[in-house]
Design an enzyme around this catalytic site. Sequence first.
Site, PDB file in Angstrom:
ATOM      1  N   ILE A 125     -27.889   9.962  -8.274  1.00  0.00           N
ATOM      2  CA  ILE A 125     -28.901  11.012  -8.264  1.00  0.00           C
ATOM      3  C   ILE A 125     -28.489  12.243  -9.055  1.00  0.00           C
ATOM      4  O   ILE A 125     -29.329  13.017  -9.499  1.00  0.00           O
ATOM      5  CB  ILE A 125     -29.246  11.392  -6.797  1.00  0.00           C
ATOM      6  CG1 ILE A 125     -30.564  12.169  -6.744  1.00  0.00           C
ATOM      7  CG2 ILE A 125     -28.114  12.182  -6.151  1.00  0.00           C
ATOM      8  CD1 ILE A 125     -31.076  12.394  -5.331  1.00  0.00           C
ATOM      9  N   ASN A 171     -33.164   8.102  -6.547  1.00  0.00           N
ATOM     10  CA  ASN A 171     -32.930   8.458  -5.151  1.00  0.00           C
ATOM     11  C   ASN A 171     -33.127   7.193  -4.333  1.00  0.00           C
ATOM     12  O   ASN A 171     -34.256   6.787  -4.053  1.00  0.00           O
ATOM     13  CB  ASN A 171     -33.904   9.552  -4.712  1.00  0.00           C
ATOM     14  CG  ASN A 171     -33.624  10.057  -3.304  1.00  0.00           C
ATOM     15  OD1 ASN A 171     -32.970   9.383  -2.516  1.00  0.00           O
ATOM     16  ND2 ASN A 171     -34.114  11.241  -2.990  1.00  0.00           N
ATOM     17  N   THR A 172     -32.034   6.556  -3.955  1.00  0.00           N
ATOM     18  CA  THR A 172     -32.093   5.273  -3.263  1.00  0.00           C
ATOM     19  C   THR A 172     -32.859   5.371  -1.953  1.00  0.00           C
ATOM     20  O   THR A 172     -33.554   4.426  -1.558  1.00  0.00           O
ATOM     21  CB  THR A 172     -30.671   4.754  -3.004  1.00  0.00           C
ATOM     22  OG1 THR A 172     -30.000   4.611  -4.258  1.00  0.00           O
ATOM     23  CG2 THR A 172     -30.692   3.414  -2.296  1.00  0.00           C
ATOM     24  N   CYS A 191     -19.967   2.599  -1.746  1.00  0.00           N
ATOM     25  CA  CYS A 191     -18.556   2.989  -1.744  1.00  0.00           C
ATOM     26  C   CYS A 191     -18.394   4.484  -1.482  1.00  0.00           C
ATOM     27  O   CYS A 191     -18.938   5.306  -2.224  1.00  0.00           O
ATOM     28  CB  CYS A 191     -17.907   2.631  -3.084  1.00  0.00           C
ATOM     29  SG  CYS A 191     -18.017   0.890  -3.506  1.00  0.00           S
ATOM     30  N   ASP A 194     -21.417   9.835   1.133  1.00  0.00           N
ATOM     31  CA  ASP A 194     -21.335  11.141   1.787  1.00  0.00           C
ATOM     32  C   ASP A 194     -21.434  10.938   3.299  1.00  0.00           C
ATOM     33  O   ASP A 194     -22.431  10.405   3.789  1.00  0.00           O
ATOM     34  CB  ASP A 194     -22.482  12.021   1.290  1.00  0.00           C
ATOM     35  CG  ASP A 194     -22.394  13.449   1.804  1.00  0.00           C
ATOM     36  OD1 ASP A 194     -21.592  13.708   2.726  1.00  0.00           O
ATOM     37  OD2 ASP A 194     -23.126  14.311   1.285  1.00  0.00           O
ATOM     38  N   THR A 270     -12.434   2.520  -7.909  1.00  0.00           N
ATOM     39  CA  THR A 270     -13.327   3.674  -7.819  1.00  0.00           C
ATOM     40  C   THR A 270     -12.531   4.974  -7.838  1.00  0.00           C
ATOM     41  O   THR A 270     -11.382   5.028  -7.402  1.00  0.00           O
ATOM     42  CB  THR A 270     -14.173   3.616  -6.537  1.00  0.00           C
ATOM     43  OG1 THR A 270     -13.312   3.694  -5.400  1.00  0.00           O
ATOM     44  CG2 THR A 270     -14.972   2.327  -6.463  1.00  0.00           C
ATOM     45  N   GLU A 271     -13.157   6.027  -8.323  1.00  0.00           N
ATOM     46  CA  GLU A 271     -12.485   7.329  -8.385  1.00  0.00           C
ATOM     47  C   GLU A 271     -12.121   7.825  -6.995  1.00  0.00           C
ATOM     48  O   GLU A 271     -11.024   8.356  -6.779  1.00  0.00           O
ATOM     49  CB  GLU A 271     -13.392   8.345  -9.091  1.00  0.00           C
ATOM     50  CG  GLU A 271     -13.473   8.178 -10.601  1.00  0.00           C
ATOM     51  CD  GLU A 271     -14.304   6.991 -11.039  1.00  0.00           C
ATOM     52  OE1 GLU A 271     -14.218   6.606 -12.221  1.00  0.00           O
ATOM     53  OE2 GLU A 271     -15.047   6.430 -10.198  1.00  0.00           O
ATOM     54  N   GLU A 272     -13.030   7.643  -6.029  1.00  0.00           N
ATOM     55  CA  GLU A 272     -12.737   8.074  -4.661  1.00  0.00           C
ATOM     56  C   GLU A 272     -11.619   7.237  -4.056  1.00  0.00           C
ATOM     57  O   GLU A 272     -10.776   7.751  -3.317  1.00  0.00           O
ATOM     58  CB  GLU A 272     -14.002   7.964  -3.801  1.00  0.00           C
ATOM     59  CG  GLU A 272     -15.001   9.073  -4.027  1.00  0.00           C
ATOM     60  CD  GLU A 272     -14.459  10.435  -3.607  1.00  0.00           C
ATOM     61  OE1 GLU A 272     -13.750  10.519  -2.597  1.00  0.00           O
ATOM     62  OE2 GLU A 272     -14.754  11.419  -4.309  1.00  0.00           O
TER      63      GLU A 272
END
Length: 297
Positions: A125, A171-172, A191, A194, A270-272
């Site tokens: 988003i 916006n899922t 993944c 929030d 993944t970055e996170e």
Amino acid sequence: MSQPPAKRQKRAEYRKQAAEAVVAQPDESAPVAHVKLPKKKFYRQRAHANPFSDHQLNYPLSPAHMDWASHFPAFVNPDATQTNLIGTRKLLKDVEVVDIGCGFGGLLVGLAGLLPETLMVGMEIRIAVLEYLNTRIQALRVQQQQQQQKTQSHAALVPGGYQNISAIRSNTMKFFPNFFNKHQLSKIFICFPDPHFKARKHKARIISETLNAEYAYALRPGGLLYTITDVEEYHHWILRHFRDESALFERVSEEELEKDECVKVMKEATEEGKKVTRNKGNKYVAVFRRKEDPEWA
């Protein structure tokens, strides 16, 4: 003496130049490093966006109205008569894998070579983050083409040459069914979503009874929905909500997960995921298999 340009202007100029660099056709005599990957520091944005805000989004009226040809040009059907309801060319195959809240695209890039013949799309988003990811994908494609020209090889360094991944702004929570037909998807990834810690914010969580039903609609029987979070409370929230949907999903065993290469990519690419590893945090993984529909469905 002139003042240095404002940071915002500098970022805008960099992003414009980066986008133009990957749109141009690569020079056959240019070295592989001629096209560089974009730098994240020039695509700054808040960590999260409010899904209930009235974002100005473009979305198809239905899956039959979606233009996928611009996202996957290497997979466009050569038959010019094969078009969708808005007149754009159909693909030779459907998108099968979705990364919801794809962020900077670490998962998509990691899966691209693992599933080279599978079309995968990320849904994000945030504008600047999506701009970075699409520029990154285009740069990776050009680098692969340059490498092929340099080595005179028909095989890309990465199987598929990143032609099988793309990303869209969406916006899922509002428009997920507008993009995918019933039973179209084989895998859905969520993944490090929030966590929305405050109770009054739980309605914004991407895992919920309503959204799980939409995921089940798009996911084919036997398809997998992958989740990972570093927040234990959210992990239990996920387990509880999928347990309540026992008619639609069943949890995949730990033994199966150990053999699943996609789980390894999800945890480390993944970055996170990389940030959690650096901080020596915990990663809570849960994968759910879509059950067969009853005969009357």
